[in-house]
Enzyme design. Structure first.
Site, PDB file in Angstrom:
ATOM      1  N   GLU A  15      30.927  47.705  36.457  1.00 25.01           N
ATOM      2  CA  GLU A  15      30.653  46.295  36.735  1.00 25.01           C
ATOM      3  C   GLU A  15      29.953  45.596  35.577  1.00 25.01           C
ATOM      4  OE1 GLU A  15      30.911  48.560  40.581  1.00 25.01           O
ATOM      5  OE2 GLU A  15      29.805  48.832  38.708  1.00 25.01           O
ATOM      6  N   LYS A  58      43.804  64.240  46.812  1.00 23.40           N
ATOM      7  CA  LYS A  58      43.304  63.321  47.830  1.00 23.40           C
ATOM      8  C   LYS A  58      44.252  63.326  49.024  1.00 23.40           C
ATOM      9  CE  LYS A  58      41.134  58.757  48.074  1.00 23.40           C
ATOM     10  NZ  LYS A  58      40.838  57.503  47.336  1.00 23.40           N
ATOM     11  N   ARG A  64      25.096  45.176  40.309  1.00 23.89           N
ATOM     12  CA  ARG A  64      25.041  46.156  39.227  1.00 23.89           C
ATOM     13  C   ARG A  64      25.251  45.498  37.865  1.00 23.89           C
ATOM     14  NH1 ARG A  64      28.111  51.596  41.209  1.00 23.89           N
ATOM     15  NH2 ARG A  64      26.428  52.522  40.003  1.00 23.89           N
TER      16      ARG A  64
END
Length: 631
Positions: free
Chosen positions: A381, A290, A409
């Protein structure tokens, strides 16, 4: 590859990239030309995000992968599905949107994420993670049903792979033997450090006590036998194979290839060429970094997940972040983070839970001071909500810190696992209302509507920082499911007390008394309501509690005024204003009511102030709507 330690101050020279209006030209290029394109793409990405702000580190990490995918696939005929979209900026640049990149995430500009209406190359609109494999599988099955010869590829990060939905799709694809390719972009990061990522899974197994014990005991026994050293080596390799990602995905029915260096463009190109015509489910595991190519982002991938616009000298960014104002107001999430630590200090039953949003929800201090009472469940979630329910069953006091858009969610779990059982779970709902540049997938536009219908649910919305703290205490002490929803960013700047005194649930505050009109404001819209009340000589009630409503205050306002105006930063349909309407109807009270809130439409991206103006929810828009109603 060229490395950078600052954002380019001027637009870089990108002769090859400038010729690419579509990815088709990539397919005629030599490997050396593609390497040049990758270098130019990374330089332009740094420059454009410096001008616009936006998601940063993930895109830098997939430059080579993006070039290789568009070179190997016949996009847009072949379907390329990006997960979440944080890493899709290079894809946008290569697919005809290069010169529009400085407008990304700005009002009227490019969307922050892939969006079907924006480009035929954006095959699936995203924003929430872990949907790419399901969507790509649907496309692959539809193509097979029609008899089309079309390749379908999903690109998913190891962070997004922590969600159960991704594994549900993998299992189904393997079961159906679908013709599709899944590329795992493994950078060992989501926004924070990964929880449960592939690298953590593998490293955890190979460093586990059972594995190490087996290895050492096996070596000790085998060392006494002829040819034992070679046998011990092979035994250890067999053990590794039993727990490797290859075994995991091949057991699901995929042909696994990898891990491959995701920055080795020639190797990526050759591998994708080999894979593109294979039948059945293929899985390519690539390792990336990243922030690749920008040294500060490589060193701090969390801090450089996204950046704001950079300080400029004239029209060019200097490479330095914009200096903050002298006095920086605390954000609502900071108020929550401080409250959580303070409440944890006085109640050892408190548990903090987040679905991979430690930084965004400001749980950093809590995670360090109370590590045994802090749980980051990764991008899961549904699990976060039911985990809290299980803890509440054992007399703990779980606090779930979650964004409004992400709580959607876990809605079934909120109803079935928490509310039906009346469990004592506190929900700190961040990013309520219009969040700004991330657009419709991230706006918290519907939480009042989807929470208000749940029996036994308490819902509060603070007008300022002090109320937020007091409401969190009230929700925490309420012996059942309770939610405090607060907006992104800073409030009006009210001083936050150090105490943990709770606010009375279901009790409104009269902020101004006037004539003819009563403004019943919820949460963030108390700000513009103050201005409108002064301008129209109206009564102003800060309602505070969405459920239960202050029945006495509502009926009193209806008896004393000709028009009630409800104000909320939530869709009008089913929201707080609907609750006022229902109360009046149940009481048989007839009074004119004007419900103002977000429209029955998905609001686009832009700065929150711009969007509130567009929706008529700034002071001028509210006053104009009231004057229009009055004729």
């Amino acid at each position: 590859m060229k490395l950078y330690d600052a954002i380019p101050a001027e637009r870089p020279v990108t002769p090859l990239l400038d010729t690419l209006d579509t990815p088709a030209a990539l397919r005629a290029m030599t490997t050396s030309q593609l390497l040049q394109v990758a270098d130019e793409l990374r330089a332009y990405l740094l420059y454009s995000v410096g001008h616009s702000g936006g998601h940063f580190g993930a895109g830098l990490g997939v430059v080579e992968l993006t070039v290789a995918l568009h070179h190997a696939l016949e996009t847009p005929h072949d379907r390329l599905v990006w997960d979440v979209g944080h890493q899709a900026y290079p894809h946008k640049i290569l697919t005809g949107r290069r010169e529009a990149m400085p407008s990304i995430r700005q009002y009227g500009g490019l969307a922050a994420f892939p969006r079907r209406a924006e480009s035929p190359y954006d095959t699936f609109g995203v924003g929430h993670s872990s949907t790419s494999i399901s969507a790509a599988l649907g496309m692959a099955l539809a193509s097979a049903t029609r008899g089309d010869r079309r390749r379908v590829c999903a690109v998913i990060g190891d962070g997004a792979l922590t969600a159960g939905m991704a594994f549900e799709a993998l299992v189904h694809a393997g079961h159906l033997d679908a013709n599709m390719l899944v590329v795992l972009n493994d950078n060992e990061m989501s926004i924070s450090e990964n929880v449960g990522g592939i690298a953590s899974y593998l490293a955890g197994i190979l460093a586990s006590k059972p594995y190490l014990t087996f290895r050492e005991e096996g070596k000790r026994v085998l060392s006494r036998l002829p040819g034992a050293l070679e046998l011990a080596r092979r035994t250890e390799e067999h053990m590794k194979g039993m727990v490797s990602p290859a075994t995991l995905f091949e057991e699901m029915g995929f042909h696994y290839i990898g891990p491959l260096d995701g920055h080795d463009l020639p190797a990526l190109i050759q591998t994708l060429r080999n894979l593109r015509d294979l039948d059945g489910p293929q899985f390519l595991h690539v390792k990336t970094r990243k922030g690749r190519g920008f040294l500060p982002a490589e060193a701090d991938p969390i801090g450089y997940h996204a950046i704001t616009k950079l300080e400029k000298n004239g029209d060019a960014p200097t490479g330095k972040p914009i200096e903050p104002a002298k006095k920086k107001l605390p954000k609502y999430c900071n108020v929550f983070g401080e409250w959580l630590c303070d409440m944890a200090a006085v109640d050892e039953r408190l548990i903090g839970i987040t679905p991979a949003m430690r930084e965004g929800s400001d749980l950093i201090r809590f995670s360090k001071e109370y590590p045994t009472r802090y749980y980051d469940v990764a991008i899961a979630e549904q699990h976060a909500v039911t985990l809290a329910a299980g803890m509440a069953c054992e007399a703990m006091k779980p606090v779930v810190a979650i964004y409004s858009t992400f709580l959607q969610r876990g809605y079934d779990q909120l109803i079935h696992d928490v509310a039906v059982q009346g469990l004592d779970v506190t929900f700190a709902i961040d990013r309520a209302g219009l969040v700004g540049e991330d657009g419709p997938t991230h706006h918290g536009s519907m939480d009042l509507s989807y929470l208000r219908c749940i029996p036994g649910m308490v819902i509060m919305a603070p007008a300022d920082e002090a109320e937020c703290r007091a409401m969190l205490s009230a929700a925490y002490h309420y012996p059942g499911p309770a939610a405090v929803r607060y907006p992104r960013g800073s409030g009006p700047g009210v001083e936050v007390p150090a105490n943990l005194e709770p606010l009375e649930i279901g009790k409104a505050e009269t902020r101004r008394r006037g004539n003819g009109i009563a403004l019943l404001a919820f949460g963030s819209l108390n700000g513009p309501a103050t201005q409108v009340a002064e301008s129209l000589d109206a009564t102003h009630l800060n309602m505070r509690s969405v459920k239960p409503l202050d029945r006495e205050a509502v009926l009193k306002a209806a008896a004393e005024h000709e028009l009630l105006v409800t104000l909320e930063e939530n869709v009008v349909a089913g929201g707080a204003g609907s609750g006022i309407n229902e109360l009046l109807a149940a009481e048989g009270v007839q009074v004119a009511v004007l419900n103002l809130g977000l429209p029955d439409a998905f609001v686009e991206h832009g700065k929150p102030a711009e969007l509130l103006t567009e929706c008529g929810l700034d002071a001028a828009g509210i006053e104009a709507a009231i004057r229009a109603r009055l004729g």
